[in-house]
Design a protein around this motif. Structure first.
Motif, PDB file in Angstrom:
ATOM      1  N   UNK A  46       0.844  -4.257   7.579  1.00 38.97           N
ATOM      2  CA  UNK A  46       0.747  -5.305   8.603  1.00 38.97           C
ATOM      3  C   UNK A  46       1.970  -6.221   8.632  1.00 38.97           C
ATOM      4  N   UNK A  47       2.959  -5.944   7.760  1.00 37.88           N
ATOM      5  CA  UNK A  47       4.201  -6.701   7.794  1.00 37.88           C
ATOM      6  C   UNK A  47       4.225  -7.939   6.926  1.00 37.88           C
ATOM      7  N   UNK A  48       3.135  -8.220   6.204  1.00 34.85           N
ATOM      8  CA  UNK A  48       3.150  -9.356   5.280  1.00 34.85           C
ATOM      9  C   UNK A  48       4.244  -9.161   4.234  1.00 34.85           C
ATOM     10  N   UNK A  49       4.343  -7.943   3.722  1.00 35.06           N
ATOM     11  CA  UNK A  49       5.447  -7.553   2.844  1.00 35.06           C
ATOM     12  C   UNK A  49       6.399  -6.695   3.669  1.00 35.06           C
ATOM     13  N   UNK A  50       7.640  -7.094   3.759  1.00 35.99           N
ATOM     14  CA  UNK A  50       8.585  -6.451   4.668  1.00 35.99           C
ATOM     15  C   UNK A  50       9.414  -5.376   3.964  1.00 35.99           C
ATOM     16  N   UNK A  51       9.937  -4.420   4.736  1.00 39.23           N
ATOM     17  CA  UNK A  51      10.788  -3.378   4.145  1.00 39.23           C
ATOM     18  C   UNK A  51      11.925  -3.979   3.329  1.00 39.23           C
ATOM     19  N   UNK A  52      12.106  -3.465   2.123  1.00 37.34           N
ATOM     20  CA  UNK A  52      13.164  -3.940   1.249  1.00 37.34           C
ATOM     21  C   UNK A  52      12.797  -5.145   0.409  1.00 37.34           C
ATOM     22  N   UNK A  53      11.636  -5.749   0.655  1.00 34.29           N
ATOM     23  CA  UNK A  53      11.250  -6.943  -0.099  1.00 34.29           C
ATOM     24  C   UNK A  53      10.925  -6.582  -1.546  1.00 34.29           C
ATOM     25  N   UNK A  54      11.502  -7.346  -2.473  1.00 34.52           N
ATOM     26  CA  UNK A  54      11.258  -7.092  -3.889  1.00 34.52           C
ATOM     27  C   UNK A  54       9.843  -7.504  -4.272  1.00 34.52           C
ATOM     28  N   UNK A  55       9.254  -6.738  -5.170  1.00 35.31           N
ATOM     29  CA  UNK A  55       7.895  -6.994  -5.634  1.00 35.31           C
ATOM     30  C   UNK A  55       7.955  -7.450  -7.082  1.00 35.31           C
ATOM     31  N   UNK A  73      -0.209   0.701 -12.081  1.00 37.56           N
ATOM     32  CA  UNK A  73      -0.800   1.966 -11.634  1.00 37.56           C
ATOM     33  C   UNK A  73      -0.899   1.992 -10.109  1.00 37.56           C
ATOM     34  N   UNK A  74      -1.270   0.854  -9.515  1.00 41.61           N
ATOM     35  CA  UNK A  74      -1.366   0.771  -8.055  1.00 41.61           C
ATOM     36  C   UNK A  74       0.005   0.953  -7.414  1.00 41.61           C
ATOM     37  N   UNK A  75       1.017   0.335  -7.995  1.00 44.20           N
ATOM     38  CA  UNK A  75       2.377   0.482  -7.471  1.00 44.20           C
ATOM     39  C   UNK A  75       2.825   1.935  -7.563  1.00 44.20           C
ATOM     40  N   UNK A  76       2.472   2.595  -8.662  1.00 43.42           N
ATOM     41  CA  UNK A  76       2.803   4.018  -8.805  1.00 43.42           C
ATOM     42  C   UNK A  76       2.161   4.830  -7.678  1.00 43.42           C
ATOM     43  N   UNK A  77       0.920   4.503  -7.325  1.00 36.45           N
ATOM     44  CA  UNK A  77       0.247   5.200  -6.227  1.00 36.45           C
ATOM     45  C   UNK A  77       1.005   5.007  -4.912  1.00 36.45           C
ATOM     46  N   UNK A  78       1.477   3.785  -4.676  1.00 47.95           N
ATOM     47  CA  UNK A  78       2.183   3.498  -3.429  1.00 47.95           C
ATOM     48  C   UNK A  78       3.575   4.123  -3.405  1.00 47.95           C
ATOM     49  N   UNK A  79       4.164   4.313  -4.573  1.00 53.30           N
ATOM     50  CA  UNK A  79       5.421   5.063  -4.644  1.00 53.30           C
ATOM     51  C   UNK A  79       5.170   6.500  -4.194  1.00 53.30           C
ATOM     52  N   UNK A  80       4.081   7.092  -4.686  1.00 54.57           N
ATOM     53  CA  UNK A  80       3.734   8.458  -4.294  1.00 54.57           C
ATOM     54  C   UNK A  80       3.484   8.563  -2.791  1.00 54.57           C
ATOM     55  N   UNK A  81       2.948   7.496  -2.194  1.00 54.96           N
ATOM     56  CA  UNK A  81       2.665   7.501  -0.758  1.00 54.96           C
ATOM     57  C   UNK A  81       3.912   7.248   0.085  1.00 54.96           C
ATOM     58  N   UNK A  82       4.985   6.788  -0.549  1.00 55.14           N
ATOM     59  CA  UNK A  82       6.209   6.515   0.189  1.00 55.14           C
ATOM     60  C   UNK A  82       6.309   5.109   0.738  1.00 55.14           C
ATOM     61  N   UNK A  83       5.448   4.198   0.269  1.00 54.45           N
ATOM     62  CA  UNK A  83       5.468   2.823   0.759  1.00 54.45           C
ATOM     63  C   UNK A  83       6.246   1.881  -0.151  1.00 54.45           C
ATOM     64  N   UNK A  84       6.491   2.292  -1.388  1.00 55.62           N
ATOM     65  CA  UNK A  84       7.196   1.456  -2.361  1.00 55.62           C
ATOM     66  C   UNK A  84       8.274   2.295  -3.035  1.00 55.62           C
ATOM     67  N   UNK A  85       9.382   1.642  -3.371  1.00 53.62           N
ATOM     68  CA  UNK A  85      10.480   2.292  -4.088  1.00 53.62           C
ATOM     69  C   UNK A  85      10.680   1.593  -5.426  1.00 53.62           C
ATOM     70  N   UNK A  91      14.689  -2.495  -9.905  1.00 50.45           N
ATOM     71  CA  UNK A  91      13.831  -3.202  -8.966  1.00 50.45           C
ATOM     72  C   UNK A  91      12.613  -2.380  -8.579  1.00 50.45           C
ATOM     73  N   UNK A  92      11.630  -3.085  -8.068  1.00 50.61           N
ATOM     74  CA  UNK A  92      10.510  -2.482  -7.352  1.00 50.61           C
ATOM     75  C   UNK A  92      10.456  -3.202  -6.016  1.00 50.61           C
ATOM     76  N   UNK A  93      10.454  -2.460  -4.934  1.00 48.08           N
ATOM     77  CA  UNK A  93      10.489  -3.106  -3.627  1.00 48.08           C
ATOM     78  C   UNK A  93       9.763  -2.260  -2.592  1.00 48.08           C
ATOM     79  N   UNK A  94       9.423  -2.902  -1.489  1.00 41.98           N
ATOM     80  CA  UNK A  94       8.834  -2.185  -0.361  1.00 41.98           C
ATOM     81  C   UNK A  94       9.867  -1.183   0.152  1.00 41.98           C
TER      82      UNK A  94
END
Length: 229
Positions: A46-55, A73-85, A91-94
């Motif tokens: 929904x854009x609350x966290x924007x592309x490239x934003x650090x987590x 673990x949740x962040x790892x799941x989102x990395x697998x989905x392609x939503x987090x790098x 760094x960890x970021x959107x």
């Protein structure tokens, strides 16, 4: 007629299989990991966290009210989905969408959502049909307006309307996160000037008629055309 030894053995085996009482719900509550992943996924989409934003882990722990272990673990799941790098020791970021892969993302949406529509549309009840039609008309209106954010948001709601109407939980479970991630990347990689807005608006009209007549194949073809398959 007496049972054979084989039939007796089969009946005994079946009697040992535990069958949950029909009155009890089999829906389990979400784990901390799943709740954290769902909250982060929603905030990214929904854009609350924007592309490239650090987590920042500590900020997320406080915001989501979970400990660091399920958060990671949740962040790892989102990395697998392609939503987090993530990058080790960095760094960890959107995720930042790559416009050069726009066609890959739109083709993915078209193929998967078209399949969902083909299965779902013929069995729609009036309420579900009206919901999908309403969201399709919202997409059409957004295309006429030409605002990128409005097009993206209305489109995501249309995807969710189809998924929510689908009665096949295996299909929705396998496609929901892929569709959401593909939409995230595609919706942030295009400009309205790149699109034939009139053609896309007409395709939404075709989709509306397909849904109203419960024609799954016609709905699938309309969505495939919309995503240029």
């Amino acid at each position: 007629m007496s049972e054979s030894p084989h039939d007796q053995q089969r009946r005994a085996e079946r009697s040992r299989v535990p069958v949950p009482p029909a009155s009890k719900s089999t829906v389990r509550p979400l784990s901390s990991r799943e709740r954290a992943a769902a909250a982060l996924r929603t905030a990214i989409l929904d854009g609350t966290l924007r592309p490239g934003e650090r987590l920042n882990d500590q900020e997320l722990v406080e915001w989501l009210e979970v400990s660091r272990v399920p958060l990671r673990a949740a962040i790892h799941d989102l990395v697998d989905e392609g939503l987090v790098e993530t990058r080790a020791q960095s760094h960890t970021r959107v995720a930042t969408p790559d416009p050069s892969r726009l066609v890959e993302y739109t083709q993915t949406i078209g193929a998967l959502l078209g399949g969902v529509a083909r299965i779902t549309v013929p069995g729609l009840d009036e309420a579900r049909s009206d919901s999908i039609v309403e969201h399709a008309l919202d997409v059409r209106s957004a295309l006429e307006g030409g605002d990128t954010a409005t097009i993206a948001q209305s489109h995501l709601l249309l995807i969710h309307a189809f998924l929510d109407a689908c009665s096949n939980p295996v299909l929705t479970g396998a496609t929901r996160t892929v569709l959401e991630a593909a939409h995230f990347h595609a919706s942030r990689s295009f400009q309205p000037s790149d699109l034939d807005l009139d053609d896309l608006a007409q395709t939404m009209d075709e989709l509306v008629e397909a849904v109203r007549t419960l024609d799954g194949v016609r709905a699938e073809l309309a969505l495939e055309h919309f995503y240029d398959l």
